[in-house]
Design a protein around this motif. Structure first.
Motif, mmCIF file in Angstrom:
data_model
loop_
_atom_site.group_PDB
_atom_site.id
_atom_site.type_symbol
_atom_site.label_atom_id
_atom_site.label_comp_id
_atom_site.label_asym_id
_atom_site.label_seq_id
_atom_site.Cartn_x
_atom_site.Cartn_y
_atom_site.Cartn_z
ATOM 1 N N ASN A 143 0.842 -1.065 0.173
ATOM 2 C CA ASN A 143 -0.057 -0.013 0.029
ATOM 3 C C ASN A 143 0.940 1.267 0.186
ATOM 4 O O ASN A 143 1.603 1.467 1.084
ATOM 5 C CB ASN A 143 -1.002 -0.055 1.250
ATOM 6 C CG ASN A 143 -1.790 1.252 1.155
ATOM 7 O OD1 ASN A 143 -1.520 2.253 1.054
ATOM 8 N ND2 ASN A 143 -3.076 0.775 1.666
ATOM 9 N N HIS A 145 0.367 4.417 -0.106
ATOM 10 C CA HIS A 145 0.145 5.469 0.504
ATOM 11 C C HIS A 145 0.530 5.258 1.950
ATOM 12 O O HIS A 145 1.010 5.995 2.829
ATOM 13 C CB HIS A 145 -1.309 5.903 0.592
ATOM 14 C CG HIS A 145 -1.686 6.062 -0.866
ATOM 15 N ND1 HIS A 145 -1.319 7.364 -1.435
ATOM 16 C CD2 HIS A 145 -2.358 5.133 -1.707
ATOM 17 C CE1 HIS A 145 -1.776 7.545 -2.740
ATOM 18 N NE2 HIS A 145 -2.548 6.436 -2.836
ATOM 19 N N LEU A 146 0.405 4.184 2.478
ATOM 20 C CA LEU A 146 0.876 3.634 3.886
ATOM 21 C C LEU A 146 2.262 3.767 4.061
ATOM 22 O O LEU A 146 2.737 4.293 4.969
ATOM 23 C CB LEU A 146 0.196 2.225 4.258
ATOM 24 C CG LEU A 146 0.569 1.575 5.441
ATOM 25 C CD1 LEU A 146 -0.133 2.268 6.591
ATOM 26 C CD2 LEU A 146 -0.034 0.345 5.678
ATOM 27 N N ARG A 148 4.175 5.483 2.509
ATOM 28 C CA ARG A 148 4.392 7.061 2.669
ATOM 29 C C ARG A 148 4.357 7.677 4.111
ATOM 30 O O ARG A 148 5.245 8.226 4.451
ATOM 31 C CB ARG A 148 3.682 7.667 1.536
ATOM 32 C CG ARG A 148 4.084 9.276 1.544
ATOM 33 C CD ARG A 148 3.405 10.033 0.453
ATOM 34 N NE ARG A 148 3.332 11.562 0.644
ATOM 35 C CZ ARG A 148 4.563 11.956 0.474
ATOM 36 N NH1 ARG A 148 5.751 11.416 0.529
ATOM 37 N NH2 ARG A 148 4.885 13.397 0.747
ATOM 38 N N PHE A 149 3.271 7.293 4.544
ATOM 39 C CA PHE A 149 2.952 7.749 6.014
ATOM 40 C C PHE A 149 3.931 7.275 6.888
ATOM 41 O O PHE A 149 4.356 7.862 7.783
ATOM 42 C CB PHE A 149 1.601 7.371 6.154
ATOM 43 C CG PHE A 149 0.397 7.808 5.717
ATOM 44 C CD1 PHE A 149 0.444 9.317 5.361
ATOM 45 C CD2 PHE A 149 -0.786 7.434 5.483
ATOM 46 C CE1 PHE A 149 -0.571 9.950 4.897
ATOM 47 C CE2 PHE A 149 -1.669 7.915 4.741
ATOM 48 C CZ PHE A 149 -1.729 9.517 4.575
ATOM 49 N N ASP B 79 -6.760 2.090 -1.243
ATOM 50 C CA ASP B 79 -5.492 1.915 -0.475
ATOM 51 C C ASP B 79 -5.568 3.197 0.726
ATOM 52 O O ASP B 79 -5.438 3.032 1.897
ATOM 53 C CB ASP B 79 -4.305 2.167 -1.100
ATOM 54 C CG ASP B 79 -3.852 0.654 -1.740
ATOM 55 O OD1 ASP B 79 -4.212 -0.285 -1.417
ATOM 56 O OD2 ASP B 79 -2.824 0.740 -2.481
ATOM 57 N N CYS B 83 -6.008 3.399 4.856
ATOM 58 C CA CYS B 83 -5.101 4.084 5.735
ATOM 59 C C CYS B 83 -6.314 4.872 6.637
ATOM 60 O O CYS B 83 -5.834 5.005 7.954
ATOM 61 C CB CYS B 83 -4.238 5.240 5.038
ATOM 62 S SG CYS B 83 -3.059 4.276 4.268
ATOM 63 N N PHE B 149 -1.902 13.683 8.995
ATOM 64 C CA PHE B 149 -2.069 12.355 8.105
ATOM 65 C C PHE B 149 -3.590 12.677 7.793
ATOM 66 O O PHE B 149 -3.719 11.871 6.472
ATOM 67 C CB PHE B 149 -1.824 11.137 9.006
ATOM 68 C CG PHE B 149 -0.451 11.014 9.230
ATOM 69 C CD1 PHE B 149 0.704 11.318 8.271
ATOM 70 C CD2 PHE B 149 0.118 10.361 10.341
ATOM 71 C CE1 PHE B 149 2.030 11.041 8.729
ATOM 72 C CE2 PHE B 149 1.361 10.255 10.829
ATOM 73 C CZ PHE B 149 2.377 10.558 9.756
#
Lengths: 230, 230
Positions: A143, A145-146, A148-149, B79, B83, B149
């Motif tokens: 994932n 985006h995950l 990236r976080f 995705d 998150c 976030f």
DNA sequence: CTGACGAATGCTGCATGCAGAGTGCAGAGT
DNA sequence: ACTCTGCACTCTGCATGCAGCATTCGTCAG
């Protein structure tokens, strides 16, 4: 310093980030664009761009028109770890659903690093293993985006890397969290992922981070006690 | 367009962001710095800075040296919602521990918006209520990193706002998720927070987002079916 | 001695100049 | 007619000029 490959602003970004993380630019320090430009032999333009990037990522903060290296209080670090709990939990869940044999094997090798006999100079190696372990889980989770976080969080927390390492591994810190605790928790995460159990994987990851948070809070209590002279 | 209050680059940033979110700059569109500068009657400098910011936030992406409005596939949106599940869950947990009487009352009013009789032109109002509801929970949670976030995620998802609204509320979409489902789920979150039950609050929030994800996946199946001519 | 006001300096944000890289089109050669 | 090469144009990244703002220091008055 200057090479031709990556854009100048990215090089400048990396340089400043490293200086922030390493503490050469200490928390609270006011960032002066011209200074950095002179120091790196570039014009103000790429520096300015790099500063914008750093600000976006929270590695610099605006304080009354001036850019400063943020002074993260322990409370901030704990807040970040709460986020990590959510992120790591999700990543482990997804990883448990998707991991392949090869990645699983790799994960196991990272785990093994914690079994080696304790040596003082192993601390940074352990830290790297820890990063690798968690990072691989994120990669496997698939994932972006995950991921990236997670990177944002890690970058911010790493400003405190030095401190947290010391606290986590220093037996004098007054708390009793040992490397064996970490090892056990990692093993639980690994086992859950290996057995393709998403619920257990998420819970194991969350437990791991909760323990870290608990430890941070205890350490804070100890520090506060010291400050009032106990 | 140009005023003197906020820095020019921030104004430019907001402008471009709005154009991306509203679809005036459609996904896939190549961003040309000079064009925007001319259009907004500013020099390239603040535009360049704004573009860097947008890129950092994922609202623009680098594609072979060119900056483009990203083409988010449904998979990306899902995705992002995973998150959100993690974030909303945590936020609700923290909110349940910390919320005060005043915020609780406010939360209830946002909840009530879903009880009004259905009218077509209420859709955007509902969406605003939804945003307010969730956003208040984040504020109450009192974790600034988590809030950040959440904002990043919301910003990205909102590129698809139009689509998701339609899908979520359009009875023709082939799925059977109604506003009553949403309302019920929100109520569950509210109840758990109101009764100061962190575990229940987290689970209710997670369930809510899981339902959204499930719905998105179903909608995708429908769309795919249509595409193969069913 | 202290407080306030003004000048000088330092820094940042915006504009613009300049050069290098990529792209497309056109013309020439096969 | 097709392809290859070269030229021109466009766009971006970096450097630098310019002006406004804030901060600070010095000086003068109370």
């Amino acid at each position: 310093m200057i090479s031709r490959g990556p854009a100048l602003r990215d090089q400048v970004y990396s340089h400043i980030r490293d200086r922030i993380v390493s503490g050469t630019l200490e928390p609270g320090r006011v960032i002066v664009e011209v200074e950095l430009a002179a120091e790196l032999n570039v014009s103000r333009t790429p520096v300015s761009n790099a500063l914008v990037m750093l600000k976006e990522r929270g590695l610099l903060e605006d304080d009354g028109g001036k850019l400063k290296v943020p002074i993260l209080k322990l409370e901030d670090v704990i807040d970040l770890y709460w986020c990590r709990m959510a992120h790591d939990g999700l990543a482990s869940r997804l990883a448990a659903e998707r991991i392949g044999a090869k990645d699983l094997k790799q994960l196991e090798t990272y785990l093994r690093a914690w079994e080696t006999p304790e040596r003082e100079d192993d601390l940074s190696a352990l830290w790297v293993s820890d990063l690798n372990f968690h990072h691989l889980i994120y990669r496997v989770a698939g994932n972006r985006h995950l991921l990236r976080f997670s990177e944002l969080t890690t970058e911010l927390v790493s400003v405190y890397r030095r401190n947290t390492i010391r606290r986590m591994t220093d037996p004098e810190s007054g708390t009793n969290r040992s490397r064996n605790d970490v090892r056990t928790e990692h093993e639980a995460i690994y086992e859950a992922i290996a057995s393709r159990n998403p619920d257990a994987a998420e819970e194991a990851a969350r437990y791991h981070i909760r323990m870290v948070i608990q430890h941070l809070e205890q350490a804070d209590l100890v520090i506060q006690s010291e400050q009032v002279g106990l």
